[in-house]
Motif scaffolding. Structure first.
Motif, PDB file in Angstrom:
ATOM      1  N   GLY A  18      45.192  52.897  30.004  1.00  0.00           N
ATOM      2  CA  GLY A  18      45.898  52.987  28.730  1.00  0.00           C
ATOM      3  C   GLY A  18      47.035  52.001  28.599  1.00  0.00           C
ATOM      4  N   ASN A  19      47.043  50.957  29.418  1.00  0.00           N
ATOM      5  CA  ASN A  19      48.095  49.945  29.333  1.00  0.00           C
ATOM      6  C   ASN A  19      47.517  48.712  28.640  1.00  0.00           C
ATOM      7  N   PHE A  20      47.955  48.493  27.393  1.00  0.00           N
ATOM      8  CA  PHE A  20      47.378  47.410  26.600  1.00  0.00           C
ATOM      9  C   PHE A  20      48.322  46.214  26.494  1.00  0.00           C
ATOM     10  N   GLU A  21      49.304  46.154  27.372  1.00  0.00           N
ATOM     11  CA  GLU A  21      50.262  45.060  27.348  1.00  0.00           C
ATOM     12  C   GLU A  21      49.635  43.767  27.890  1.00  0.00           C
ATOM     13  N   LEU A  22      50.100  42.620  27.391  1.00  0.00           N
ATOM     14  CA  LEU A  22      49.547  41.335  27.841  1.00  0.00           C
ATOM     15  C   LEU A  22      50.393  40.663  28.914  1.00  0.00           C
ATOM     16  N   ARG A  23      51.587  41.188  29.147  1.00  0.00           N
ATOM     17  CA  ARG A  23      52.500  40.520  30.077  1.00  0.00           C
ATOM     18  C   ARG A  23      51.815  40.264  31.440  1.00  0.00           C
ATOM     19  N   GLY A  24      51.933  39.026  31.919  1.00  0.00           N
ATOM     20  CA  GLY A  24      51.372  38.686  33.234  1.00  0.00           C
ATOM     21  C   GLY A  24      49.904  38.272  33.191  1.00  0.00           C
ATOM     22  N   LEU A  25      49.295  38.314  31.991  1.00  0.00           N
ATOM     23  CA  LEU A  25      47.861  37.998  31.927  1.00  0.00           C
ATOM     24  C   LEU A  25      47.594  36.576  31.422  1.00  0.00           C
ATOM     25  N   GLU A  26      48.649  35.812  31.193  1.00  0.00           N
ATOM     26  CA  GLU A  26      48.482  34.473  30.623  1.00  0.00           C
ATOM     27  C   GLU A  26      47.721  33.546  31.573  1.00  0.00           C
ATOM     28  N   GLY A  27      46.734  32.854  31.040  1.00  0.00           N
ATOM     29  CA  GLY A  27      45.981  31.897  31.845  1.00  0.00           C
ATOM     30  C   GLY A  27      46.112  30.500  31.280  1.00  0.00           C
ATOM     31  N   PHE A  28      45.169  29.607  31.646  1.00  0.00           N
ATOM     32  CA  PHE A  28      45.179  28.252  31.090  1.00  0.00           C
ATOM     33  C   PHE A  28      43.766  27.893  30.631  1.00  0.00           C
ATOM     34  N   ASP A  29      43.678  26.936  29.679  1.00  0.00           N
ATOM     35  CA  ASP A  29      42.366  26.441  29.242  1.00  0.00           C
ATOM     36  C   ASP A  29      41.741  25.655  30.379  1.00  0.00           C
ATOM     37  N   LEU A  30      40.466  25.867  30.626  1.00  0.00           N
ATOM     38  CA  LEU A  30      39.767  25.007  31.592  1.00  0.00           C
ATOM     39  C   LEU A  30      39.495  23.639  30.968  1.00  0.00           C
ATOM     40  N   HIS A  31      39.266  23.642  29.676  1.00  0.00           N
ATOM     41  CA  HIS A  31      38.998  22.402  28.954  1.00  0.00           C
ATOM     42  C   HIS A  31      40.128  21.398  29.218  1.00  0.00           C
ATOM     43  N   GLY A  32      39.724  20.186  29.627  1.00  0.00           N
ATOM     44  CA  GLY A  32      40.734  19.145  29.845  1.00  0.00           C
ATOM     45  C   GLY A  32      41.345  19.143  31.238  1.00  0.00           C
ATOM     46  N   THR A  87      47.714  40.976  49.550  1.00  0.00           N
ATOM     47  CA  THR A  87      48.957  41.421  48.898  1.00  0.00           C
ATOM     48  C   THR A  87      49.445  40.441  47.829  1.00  0.00           C
ATOM     49  N   PHE A  88      48.898  39.214  47.799  1.00  0.00           N
ATOM     50  CA  PHE A  88      49.381  38.241  46.807  1.00  0.00           C
ATOM     51  C   PHE A  88      48.768  38.560  45.438  1.00  0.00           C
ATOM     52  N   PRO A  89      49.574  38.482  44.384  1.00  0.00           N
ATOM     53  CA  PRO A  89      49.025  38.793  43.058  1.00  0.00           C
ATOM     54  C   PRO A  89      48.060  37.720  42.558  1.00  0.00           C
ATOM     55  N   ASN A  90      48.113  36.542  43.154  1.00  0.00           N
ATOM     56  CA  ASN A  90      47.280  35.425  42.682  1.00  0.00           C
ATOM     57  C   ASN A  90      46.154  35.098  43.663  1.00  0.00           C
ATOM     58  N   VAL A  91      45.714  36.115  44.395  1.00  0.00           N
ATOM     59  CA  VAL A  91      44.579  35.930  45.315  1.00  0.00           C
ATOM     60  C   VAL A  91      43.463  36.892  44.919  1.00  0.00           C
ATOM     61  N   LEU A  92      42.261  36.362  44.853  1.00  0.00           N
ATOM     62  CA  LEU A  92      41.080  37.174  44.510  1.00  0.00           C
ATOM     63  C   LEU A  92      40.049  36.979  45.622  1.00  0.00           C
ATOM     64  N   ILE A  93      39.620  38.078  46.214  1.00  0.00           N
ATOM     65  CA  ILE A  93      38.669  37.966  47.332  1.00  0.00           C
ATOM     66  C   ILE A  93      37.435  38.819  47.045  1.00  0.00           C
ATOM     67  N   THR A  94      36.264  38.228  47.246  1.00  0.00           N
ATOM     68  CA  THR A  94      35.017  39.000  47.236  1.00  0.00           C
ATOM     69  C   THR A  94      34.404  38.835  48.632  1.00  0.00           C
ATOM     70  N   SER A  95      33.528  39.789  48.996  1.00  0.00           N
ATOM     71  CA  SER A  95      33.064  39.778  50.394  1.00  0.00           C
ATOM     72  C   SER A  95      31.681  39.153  50.527  1.00  0.00           C
ATOM     73  N   HIS A  96      31.662  37.842  50.458  1.00  0.00           N
ATOM     74  CA  HIS A  96      30.446  37.041  50.664  1.00  0.00           C
ATOM     75  C   HIS A  96      29.294  37.544  49.789  1.00  0.00           C
ATOM     76  N   GLN A  97      29.545  37.582  48.497  1.00  0.00           N
ATOM     77  CA  GLN A  97      28.524  38.075  47.578  1.00  0.00           C
ATOM     78  C   GLN A  97      27.988  36.993  46.642  1.00  0.00           C
ATOM     79  N   ALA A  98      28.418  35.736  46.872  1.00  0.00           N
ATOM     80  CA  ALA A  98      28.029  34.690  45.921  1.00  0.00           C
ATOM     81  C   ALA A  98      26.514  34.529  45.823  1.00  0.00           C
ATOM     82  N   PHE A  99      25.817  34.783  46.930  1.00  0.00           N
ATOM     83  CA  PHE A  99      24.352  34.600  46.948  1.00  0.00           C
ATOM     84  C   PHE A  99      23.622  35.761  46.279  1.00  0.00           C
ATOM     85  N   PHE A 100      24.329  36.831  45.939  1.00  0.00           N
ATOM     86  CA  PHE A 100      23.710  38.141  45.706  1.00  0.00           C
ATOM     87  C   PHE A 100      23.198  38.309  44.277  1.00  0.00           C
TER      88      PHE A 100
END
Ligand code: NAD
Length: 331
Positions: free
Chosen positions: A130-144, A286-299
């Motif tokens: 139920g948290n619809f706030e945008l704070r902290g979700l800002e990204g960047f365009d990949l274009h360019g 623990t880093f907010p800017n780290v995303l880890i998946t467990s070797h699932q790219a082939f899956f």
């Protein structure tokens, strides 16, 4: 042929049984990873069928040869976990699945980039609470943006195509430039230049003695401040303590990993009720800017079907004394 299948998960069993519908081979499934102390499970089998974290060291290979095994079939592309010199010494032939679906891995790398950049993983949890706030979700365009691709073989090429489609400038480093990439407008540059200019660096080269810790304290220093690093290739390409340092200093602004150097005892298992004794991996989470998946790219469905069919076809070739295009030998 009698085949001992190691590191079996339900999807491996389903895929291999479907590919063996005609019953040409006898499959013996084991959940255990292949290591020296579990190699006995292959006694009186002609072949072992193994995956990314099985240990085909000289010790395991000597044991396998003693048990009568003649063939090692990898159900993956990378073969960094096989001592090819030992395999040749003990007369075992090694086959792999070099290109089952480059799309599966390239698309997962893109999924990681988009998720990390646009914080989709965080937004998903927020909205559910139920948290619809945008704070902290800002990204960047990949274009360019400038994307650096290290290794432009099967997977790297598909990844270049996708990033090109996003409107990115694509730089690449590979000792053997790929003409298909050059035709696409990919610019081949030295690694140092790629690291210095790229907003996103994605690794798609194999792990070898030459590429071990290709990303280390020194190469991280060469990266653009705040750049994103993506590794869907092999954990050993990056020096994890150096990565943690670069995250703490802000040199790395985002890190997406599908592989981890010490993944063998962790990935593919449910350890949610256990104490995980890997302080580096735990620090990374623990880093907010780290995303880890467990070797699932082939899956993906397509990749699993192709892996199973090619693996059994490879072994049928060897059984019949035919040359197999997917054989790997020590160089
Ligand atoms: P590939 O052999 O088609 O391409 C590898 C490319 O890397 C080649 O063009 C080669 O010239 C290049 N290369 C070699 N040494 C290099 C170096 N020092 N610097 C830069 N480039 C170098 O392999 P692929 O099918 O594209 O797969 C790449 C890697 O992806 C595999 O080795 C494997 O480790 C990894 N992989 C991961 C998953 C997963 O699920 N996460 C699945 C499949 C493959």
């Amino acid at each position: 042929m009698k085949i001992a299948v190691f590191s079996t998960k339900p999807h491996d069993r389903r895929g291999l049984e479907a590919a063996n519908a005609a019953g040409n081979h006898e499959l013996y499934f084991h959940e255990a990873r292949l290591r020296p102390h579990s190699s006995r499970l292959a006694e009186n089998r002609d072949a072992v069928c193994v995956f990314v974290n099985d240990e085909l060291s000289e010790e395991s290979i000597a044991d396998l040869a003693g048990y009568g095994v003649r063939f090692i079939a990898l159900r993956c592309a990378g073969f960094n976990n096989v001592d090819l010199t030992a395999a040749a010494k003990y007369g075992l032939q090694v086959v792999r699945v070099p290109a089952y679906s480059p799309y599966s891995v390239a698309e997962h790398a893109v999924a990681l980039i988009l998720t990390l950049n646009r914080r989709v993983h965080k937004a998903y949890n927020r909205v559910r609470e139920g948290n619809f706030e945008l704070r902290g979700l800002e990204g960047f365009d990949l274009h360019g943006k400038t994307v650096g691709v290290v290794g432009t073989g099967n997977i790297g090429k598909v990844f270049c195509r996708i990033m090109n489609g996003f409107g990115c400038r694509v730089l690449a480093f590979d000792p053997f430039p790929n003409p298909d990439c050059e035709a696409l407008g990919v610019e081949y540059v030295a690694l140092e230049e790629l690291l210095g200019q790229s907003d996103i660096v994605s690794l798609h080269c194999p792990l070898s003695p030459q590429t071990h810790h290709l990303i280390n304290a020194n190469s991280l220093e060469q990266m653009k401040q705040g750049a994103m690093l993506v590794n869907t290739s092999r954990g050993g390409l990056v020096d994890t303590p150096a990565l943690i340092g670069a995250l703490k200093s802000g040199r790395i602004g985002g890190l997406a990993l599908d592989v981890y150097e010490e993944e063998a005892d962790l990935f593919f298992e449910d350890l949610s009720g256990e104490i995980i004794d890997d302080d580096l991996l735990m620090r990374l989470t623990t880093f907010p800017n780290v995303l880890i998946t467990s070797h699932q790219a082939f899956f993906t469905h397509e990749a699993l079907r192709e892996i199973a069919e090619t693996t059994l076809r490879n072994l049928t070739d060897l059984e019949n004394g035919r040359s197999c295009p997917n054989q790997v030998v020590a160089v």
